[in-house]
Scaffold this motif. Structure first.
Motif, short mmCIF file in Angstrom:
data_model
loop_
_atom_site.label_atom_id
_atom_site.label_comp_id
_atom_site.label_asym_id
_atom_site.label_seq_id
_atom_site.Cartn_x
_atom_site.Cartn_y
_atom_site.Cartn_z
N ALA A 158 34.14 38.93 41.28
CA ALA A 158 33.74 39.65 42.15
C ALA A 158 33.95 38.43 43.21
CB ALA A 158 31.82 39.31 42.12
N ILE A 159 34.13 38.62 43.78
CA ILE A 159 33.95 37.02 45.16
C ILE A 159 32.46 36.14 45.05
CG2 ILE A 159 35.30 36.27 47.15
CD1 ILE A 159 36.16 38.48 47.49
N LYS A 160 31.79 36.67 45.46
CA LYS A 160 31.36 35.66 45.72
C LYS A 160 30.33 35.15 44.64
CE LYS A 160 29.24 38.34 50.10
NZ LYS A 160 28.56 38.92 50.76
N ASN A 161 30.21 35.55 43.04
CA ASN A 161 28.68 35.58 42.43
C ASN A 161 29.92 34.33 41.13
OD1 ASN A 161 30.18 37.53 40.28
ND2 ASN A 161 28.06 39.03 40.93
N GLY A 162 31.35 34.74 41.64
CA GLY A 162 32.40 35.01 40.82
C GLY A 162 32.38 34.91 39.22
N LYS A 163 31.55 36.17 39.21
CA LYS A 163 31.56 36.83 37.01
C LYS A 163 32.97 36.73 36.98
CE LYS A 163 29.25 40.50 35.36
NZ LYS A 163 28.14 42.25 35.20
N ASN A 164 33.21 37.15 35.66
CA ASN A 164 34.59 37.08 35.38
C ASN A 164 34.14 37.10 33.66
OD1 ASN A 164 37.04 36.25 34.37
ND2 ASN A 164 37.46 34.23 34.73
N GLY A 212 45.05 44.71 30.34
CA GLY A 212 43.91 44.49 29.63
C GLY A 212 42.46 43.90 29.56
N ALA A 213 42.64 43.55 30.74
CA ALA A 213 40.95 43.00 31.18
C ALA A 213 40.07 43.96 31.15
CB ALA A 213 41.38 41.95 32.46
N ASP A 214 38.61 43.99 30.95
CA ASP A 214 37.77 44.65 30.69
C ASP A 214 36.47 44.32 32.26
OD1 ASP A 214 36.04 46.75 30.99
OD2 ASP A 214 35.48 46.85 28.45
N PRO A 215 36.38 44.69 33.78
CA PRO A 215 37.59 45.54 33.81
C PRO A 215 38.70 45.16 34.16
CG PRO A 215 35.63 44.81 35.41
CD PRO A 215 35.84 44.15 34.15
N GLU A 216 39.85 46.33 34.64
CA GLU A 216 41.27 45.57 35.00
C GLU A 216 40.84 44.91 36.91
OE1 GLU A 216 43.82 48.69 34.48
OE2 GLU A 216 44.70 47.48 32.49
N ARG A 217 40.59 45.36 36.95
CA ARG A 217 40.62 45.28 39.56
C ARG A 217 40.16 43.90 39.42
NH1 ARG A 217 40.82 49.07 42.79
NH2 ARG A 217 39.18 48.51 43.84
N ARG A 218 40.74 42.62 39.37
CA ARG A 218 39.90 41.23 39.88
C ARG A 218 40.28 40.74 40.81
NH1 ARG A 218 37.40 39.59 35.00
NH2 ARG A 218 37.50 41.05 33.63
N TRP A 219 39.65 39.47 41.56
CA TRP A 219 40.14 39.45 42.63
C TRP A 219 40.16 37.61 41.93
CZ3 TRP A 219 40.01 41.17 47.24
CH2 TRP A 219 39.23 42.45 47.77
N VAL A 220 41.61 37.28 42.51
CA VAL A 220 41.62 35.71 43.00
C VAL A 220 42.04 34.77 44.22
CG1 VAL A 220 43.27 36.16 40.47
CG2 VAL A 220 44.59 36.97 42.65
N LYS A 221 42.07 34.18 44.46
CA LYS A 221 42.38 32.99 45.57
C LYS A 221 43.96 33.15 46.02
CE LYS A 221 38.74 29.80 45.07
NZ LYS A 221 38.77 28.15 45.07
N VAL A 222 43.95 33.31 47.17
CA VAL A 222 45.83 33.82 47.78
C VAL A 222 46.34 32.67 47.44
CG1 VAL A 222 44.63 35.33 49.00
CG2 VAL A 222 45.26 33.38 50.53
N ASP A 223 45.22 31.03 47.93
CA ASP A 223 46.06 30.62 47.70
C ASP A 223 47.27 29.42 45.82
OD1 ASP A 223 44.15 29.33 46.35
OD2 ASP A 223 44.54 27.66 47.59
N CYS A 224 46.15 31.66 45.11
CA CYS A 224 46.75 30.57 43.94
C CYS A 224 48.46 31.28 43.46
CB CYS A 224 46.22 32.02 42.64
SG CYS A 224 44.41 30.18 42.47
N GLY A 225 48.84 31.92 44.23
CA GLY A 225 49.96 32.63 43.63
C GLY A 225 51.22 33.24 45.61
#
Length: 341
Positions: free
Chosen positions: A43-49, A80-93
């Protein structure tokens, strides 16, 4: 009792809320290529990872969506991640291929003709070359990294990561579901082996050290199946292009600056010198962070190419036929020496 006006208002409000929810994700295609290691959150807001998942610098991920029209975050798939759908900041790549990658071409200098570009406004292929010592600083447990030596090929040459048909949304062309499911590093050895003639196999094992971890199987399943040729031709073409860079002044620039910093401007200028004015504008630099030392390392170069690729293709012509990118990537990084620092 609701008035007619009240019902109309409530209906309009529900429609507006649904429309807003529908825009919470803006569908995108192509690939997200990580320039640095960044958290990949659920999630973007709470940063759950869950699983403390991060992107790997230089690694390409399937791009699914942005969080809005001018996104601050991209939604990617992390196998391989669980869940596979993940959010990243645009400036990371940066984005490669697909609906999100179109960039305005840089104007040609006065008096200089601009090379013909593909009608799509995007590269037709991306050649990804690694600086293996930097990669191994962040992946010391990899078989190929444990085996690296100062006398090895990877100490003073670029190594082959992959040749990627564009847009990268063309992953897994006619690939069986079981093979696609196995396409994560923990299961690459469960993918079908790549069948090559002995000379090509010998060269690939040297130029792509990751074959020790079955990287060749992954590259074929994900990218090579969309190349339009067989395994032999796909890897032979990729090796020919890699050989051209390693025989150029670009490699000399790196080997003469081991342990020192290089800028993206210096690297692009070396491509201009080796492959013609404007070639450097088709090159992007990716860096990664060595958390053990705090150093920022040059991890990978990605080259945008266009035109038919074959045994006698000119890398210069393929570069200049592609479109420029205004994003040079990482502005500066260290050329890492072999072995762990």
């Amino acid at each position: 009792m609701h008035t007619r006006t009240g019902l109309v208002f409530e209906f309009a409000l529900v429609v507006a809320l649904l429309a807003g929810a529908a825009r919470a994700e803006v569908k995108m295609s192509g690939s997200f290529v990580a320039d640095v290691t960044c958290p990949a959150t659920q999630a973007i807001k709470n940063g759950k990872n869950p699983g403390n998942i991060s992107t790997d610098a230089g690694q390409s991920y399937e791009l699914l969506a942005g969080n809005k029209d001018a996104p601050t975050h991209y939604l990617i798939r992390v196998p391989g991640a669980d869940p596979e759908r993940r959010w990243v900041k645009v400036d990371c790549g940066h984005v490669s291929g697909g609906s999100a990658s179109t960039e305005p071409a840089a104007p040609a200098p006065a008096g200089q003709e601009k090379p013909d570009a593909p009608a799509s406004g995007k590269p037709e292929y991306v050649l990804a070359l690694s600086w293996q010592p930097a990669f191994c600083e962040t992946k010391p447990s990899k078989t190929e990294c444990k085996a690296q030596t100062a006398a090895g090929f990877e100490a003073r040459h670029f190594t082959l990561h992959g040749l990627w048909p564009q847009p990268n949304g063309n992953f897994y062309c006619q690939v069986a579901a079981a093979d696609r499911a196995n396409d994560n590093p923990a299961h690459w050895r469960d993918l079908p082996p790549v069948e090559l003639d002995p000379n090509t196999r010998s060269e690939l094992d040297q130029v792509m050290p990751g074959t020790a971890s079955a990287l060749d199987r992954h590259e074929w399943i994900k990218h090579g199946t969309c190349y339009g040729k067989g395994q032999q031709e796909y890897f032979s073409d990729a090796l020919n292009l890699t050989r051209a860079v390693n025989a150029s002044s670009v490699r000399d620039l790196f080997t003469q600056n081991v342990g020192r910093d290089l800028t993206s401007d210096q690297i692009r200028a070396a491509f201009d010198s080796a492959f013609g004015t404007g070639a450097g504008e088709r090159v992007r630099v990716s860096c990664l962070n060595d958390h053990s030392s705090g150093r920022r390392l040059i991890g990978e170069l990605t080259l945008g190419l266009a035109g038919p690729i074959g045994p006698n293709s000119s890398l210069s012509e393929l570069l200049l036929a592609s479109v420029p990118t205004n994003n040079a990537g990482c502005p500066k990084g260290t050329v890492d020496p072999i072995e762990f620092q």
